[in-house]
Design a protein around this motif. Structure first.
Motif, PDB file in Angstrom:
ATOM      1  N   UNK A 152      13.214   9.024   1.507  1.00 33.88           N
ATOM      2  CA  UNK A 152      13.488   7.507   2.415  1.00 33.88           C
ATOM      3  C   UNK A 152      12.197   6.364   2.393  1.00 33.88           C
ATOM      4  N   UNK A 153      13.226   5.290   3.478  1.00 25.02           N
ATOM      5  CA  UNK A 153      12.105   4.498   3.954  1.00 25.02           C
ATOM      6  C   UNK A 153      11.450   4.964   5.199  1.00 25.02           C
ATOM      7  N   UNK A 154      10.223   4.137   5.451  1.00 22.40           N
ATOM      8  CA  UNK A 154       9.501   5.226   6.260  1.00 22.40           C
ATOM      9  C   UNK A 154       8.959   4.246   7.906  1.00 22.40           C
ATOM     10  N   UNK A 155       8.972   4.323   8.752  1.00 23.98           N
ATOM     11  CA  UNK A 155       8.305   4.036   9.968  1.00 23.98           C
ATOM     12  C   UNK A 155       7.312   5.142  10.001  1.00 23.98           C
ATOM     13  N   UNK A 156       6.152   4.552  10.644  1.00 21.18           N
ATOM     14  CA  UNK A 156       5.742   6.062  10.994  1.00 21.18           C
ATOM     15  C   UNK A 156       4.907   5.229  12.552  1.00 21.18           C
ATOM     16  N   UNK A 157       5.177   6.074  13.668  1.00 17.66           N
ATOM     17  CA  UNK A 157       4.512   5.919  14.339  1.00 17.66           C
ATOM     18  C   UNK A 157       3.504   5.784  15.300  1.00 17.66           C
ATOM     19  N   UNK A 158       3.194   4.901  15.324  1.00 18.55           N
ATOM     20  CA  UNK A 158       1.230   4.900  16.070  1.00 18.55           C
ATOM     21  C   UNK A 158       1.339   4.238  17.767  1.00 18.55           C
ATOM     22  N   UNK A 159       1.649   4.983  18.282  1.00 21.18           N
ATOM     23  CA  UNK A 159       1.368   4.736  20.165  1.00 21.18           C
ATOM     24  C   UNK A 159       0.033   4.409  20.276  1.00 21.18           C
ATOM     25  N   UNK A 160      -1.093   4.698  19.666  1.00 18.78           N
ATOM     26  CA  UNK A 160      -2.169   4.476  20.001  1.00 18.78           C
ATOM     27  C   UNK A 160      -2.808   3.480  19.219  1.00 18.78           C
ATOM     28  N   UNK A 161      -2.206   2.842  17.986  1.00 19.25           N
ATOM     29  CA  UNK A 161      -2.933   2.493  16.981  1.00 19.25           C
ATOM     30  C   UNK A 161      -2.999   3.255  15.799  1.00 19.25           C
ATOM     31  N   UNK A 162      -3.707   2.659  14.979  1.00 14.28           N
ATOM     32  CA  UNK A 162      -4.200   3.146  13.379  1.00 14.28           C
ATOM     33  C   UNK A 162      -2.571   3.535  12.643  1.00 14.28           C
ATOM     34  N   UNK A 163      -2.435   4.210  12.035  1.00 12.74           N
ATOM     35  CA  UNK A 163      -1.445   4.081  10.668  1.00 12.74           C
ATOM     36  C   UNK A 163      -1.327   5.005   9.931  1.00 12.74           C
ATOM     37  N   UNK A 164      -0.546   5.194   8.146  1.00 13.91           N
ATOM     38  CA  UNK A 164      -1.257   5.607   7.640  1.00 13.91           C
ATOM     39  C   UNK A 164      -0.445   5.096   5.935  1.00 13.91           C
ATOM     40  N   UNK A 165      -1.209   5.163   5.528  1.00 17.63           N
ATOM     41  CA  UNK A 165      -1.369   4.984   4.144  1.00 17.63           C
ATOM     42  C   UNK A 165       0.258   5.143   2.918  1.00 17.63           C
ATOM     43  N   UNK A 166       0.957   3.662   3.105  1.00 13.34           N
ATOM     44  CA  UNK A 166       1.921   3.969   1.923  1.00 13.34           C
ATOM     45  C   UNK A 166       3.539   3.952   3.249  1.00 13.34           C
ATOM     46  N   UNK A 167       2.625   3.690   4.249  1.00 15.20           N
ATOM     47  CA  UNK A 167       3.951   3.682   5.345  1.00 15.20           C
ATOM     48  C   UNK A 167       5.019   2.865   5.175  1.00 15.20           C
ATOM     49  N   UNK A 168       6.364   2.653   4.789  1.00 18.89           N
ATOM     50  CA  UNK A 168       7.038   0.938   4.162  1.00 18.89           C
ATOM     51  C   UNK A 168       6.054   0.573   6.065  1.00 18.89           C
ATOM     52  N   UNK A 169       6.652   0.349   7.146  1.00 17.67           N
ATOM     53  CA  UNK A 169       6.526  -0.104   8.726  1.00 17.67           C
ATOM     54  C   UNK A 169       5.430   0.962   8.908  1.00 17.67           C
ATOM     55  N   UNK A 170       4.301   0.329  10.197  1.00 18.39           N
ATOM     56  CA  UNK A 170       3.310   1.106  10.699  1.00 18.39           C
ATOM     57  C   UNK A 170       3.619   0.070  12.280  1.00 18.39           C
ATOM     58  N   UNK A 171       4.279   1.150  13.013  1.00 15.39           N
ATOM     59  CA  UNK A 171       5.073   0.340  14.389  1.00 15.39           C
ATOM     60  C   UNK A 171       4.159   1.431  15.354  1.00 15.39           C
ATOM     61  N   UNK A 172       4.049   0.514  16.449  1.00  7.16           N
ATOM     62  CA  UNK A 172       3.111   1.258  17.913  1.00  7.16           C
ATOM     63  C   UNK A 172       4.260   0.988  19.658  1.00  7.16           C
ATOM     64  N   UNK A 173       6.028   0.384  19.099  1.00  8.40           N
ATOM     65  CA  UNK A 173       6.581   0.361  19.712  1.00  8.40           C
ATOM     66  C   UNK A 173       8.126   0.903  19.350  1.00  8.40           C
ATOM     67  N   UNK A 174       8.366   1.951  19.763  1.00  4.02           N
ATOM     68  CA  UNK A 174       9.787   2.717  19.100  1.00  4.02           C
ATOM     69  C   UNK A 174      10.682   1.382  18.912  1.00  4.02           C
ATOM     70  N   UNK A 175      10.997   0.281  20.034  1.00  4.57           N
ATOM     71  CA  UNK A 175      11.603  -0.718  20.200  1.00  4.57           C
ATOM     72  C   UNK A 175      11.667  -1.376  18.842  1.00  4.57           C
ATOM     73  N   UNK A 176      11.174  -1.632  18.103  1.00  4.52           N
ATOM     74  CA  UNK A 176      10.478  -2.333  16.919  1.00  4.52           C
ATOM     75  C   UNK A 176      11.383  -1.832  15.410  1.00  4.52           C
ATOM     76  N   UNK A 177      11.473  -0.551  15.897  1.00  2.00           N
ATOM     77  CA  UNK A 177      12.974  -0.257  14.941  1.00  2.00           C
ATOM     78  C   UNK A 177      13.721  -0.630  15.113  1.00  2.00           C
ATOM     79  N   UNK A 178      14.079  -0.959  16.182  1.00  3.78           N
ATOM     80  CA  UNK A 178      15.558  -2.587  15.891  1.00  3.78           C
ATOM     81  C   UNK A 178      15.425  -3.183  15.153  1.00  3.78           C
ATOM     82  N   UNK A 179      14.379  -4.558  14.994  1.00  2.00           N
ATOM     83  CA  UNK A 179      14.152  -5.550  13.734  1.00  2.00           C
ATOM     84  C   UNK A 179      14.151  -5.298  12.876  1.00  2.00           C
ATOM     85  N   UNK A 180      13.588  -3.477  12.415  1.00  2.00           N
ATOM     86  CA  UNK A 180      13.376  -3.300  11.059  1.00  2.00           C
ATOM     87  C   UNK A 180      15.194  -2.598  10.202  1.00  2.00           C
TER      88      UNK A 180
END
Length: 215
Positions: free
Chosen positions: A179-207
């Protein structure tokens, strides 16, 4: 491929349920005579209960069964489901995606009763095509099976489905299924290899590419 559906993780992604999970786990373990206060916060984040039991079973007396322990956890959690709150922007985003025809489902490592309790607490059932719980699969996350099953339920290629995850186990499951991936990290940071890293779920709409939304 353009994204045509979103597969949401629930605990820690749509639902701010981790505090309740932790409290219930601690209280039930204490009830059965096992102290887990030495374990760090979020130690079992995204981990399904079978693996939790496997790590903790030696802390219990020999007459404590996994079935009784798991039933007590589920019963306690469901009874306290009113304590579950939505993550910031979660319900708003689910409704916004539904309004433009984006299909949605939930893919969780929790039992069916907990999944249903969380969905009811958030009030999002009308906007979902389906939900997949640990009871619906042979292998939970991080195995690819839960997200592969979600793609089959959507009848879409994995690349057309965006998985939104906040845990390493969930992310590994989604990546393994393609699958395409959006890793949700509200406190910052992320994960290697994610297609997107977001801190705000509302950003999913923009994807989401609005041009792919079915008429």
């Amino acid at each position: 491929m353009s994204v045509k559906a979103v597969a949401w993780d629930i605990d820690g992604t749509l639902a701010d349920s981790e505090p309740l999970h932790e409290k219930v786990l601690f209280e039930v373990c204490q009830h059965f005579g096992a102290d887990i206060s030495d374990l760090p916060q979020d130690h079992f984040r995204g981990v399904h209960m079978g693996d939790v039991w496997a790590e903790l079973k030696d802390r219990f007396s020999p007459d404590t069964s996994e079935e009784a322990w798991q039933k007590a956890i589920i019963d306690t959690y469901v009874a306290r489901r009113a304590e579950v709150k939505a993550m910031h922007g979660a319900v708003e985003t689910v409704k916004a995606l539904a309004s433009v025809g984006i299909r949605q489902g939930c893919v969780s490592n929790s039992s069916r009763r907990i999944v249903d309790a969380n969905i009811a607490a958030l009030g999002i059932a009308p906007y979902l095509d389906f939900s997949i719980s640990l009871d619906d699969v042979e292998h939970g996350k991080p195995d690819p099976e839960p997200y592969a099953r979600a793609c089959r339920r959507f009848d879409l290629a994995p690349g057309q489905v965006l998985a939104v995850e906040d845990s390493f186990a969930g992310f590994a499951s989604a990546v393994g299924a393609g699958l395409a991936t959006a890793f949700y990290a509200p406190a910052g940071g992320g994960i290697e290899g994610a297609d997107h890293v977001i801190a705000d779920l509302r950003k999913v709409r923009d994807l989401i590419d609005e041009e792919t939304v079915p008429a």
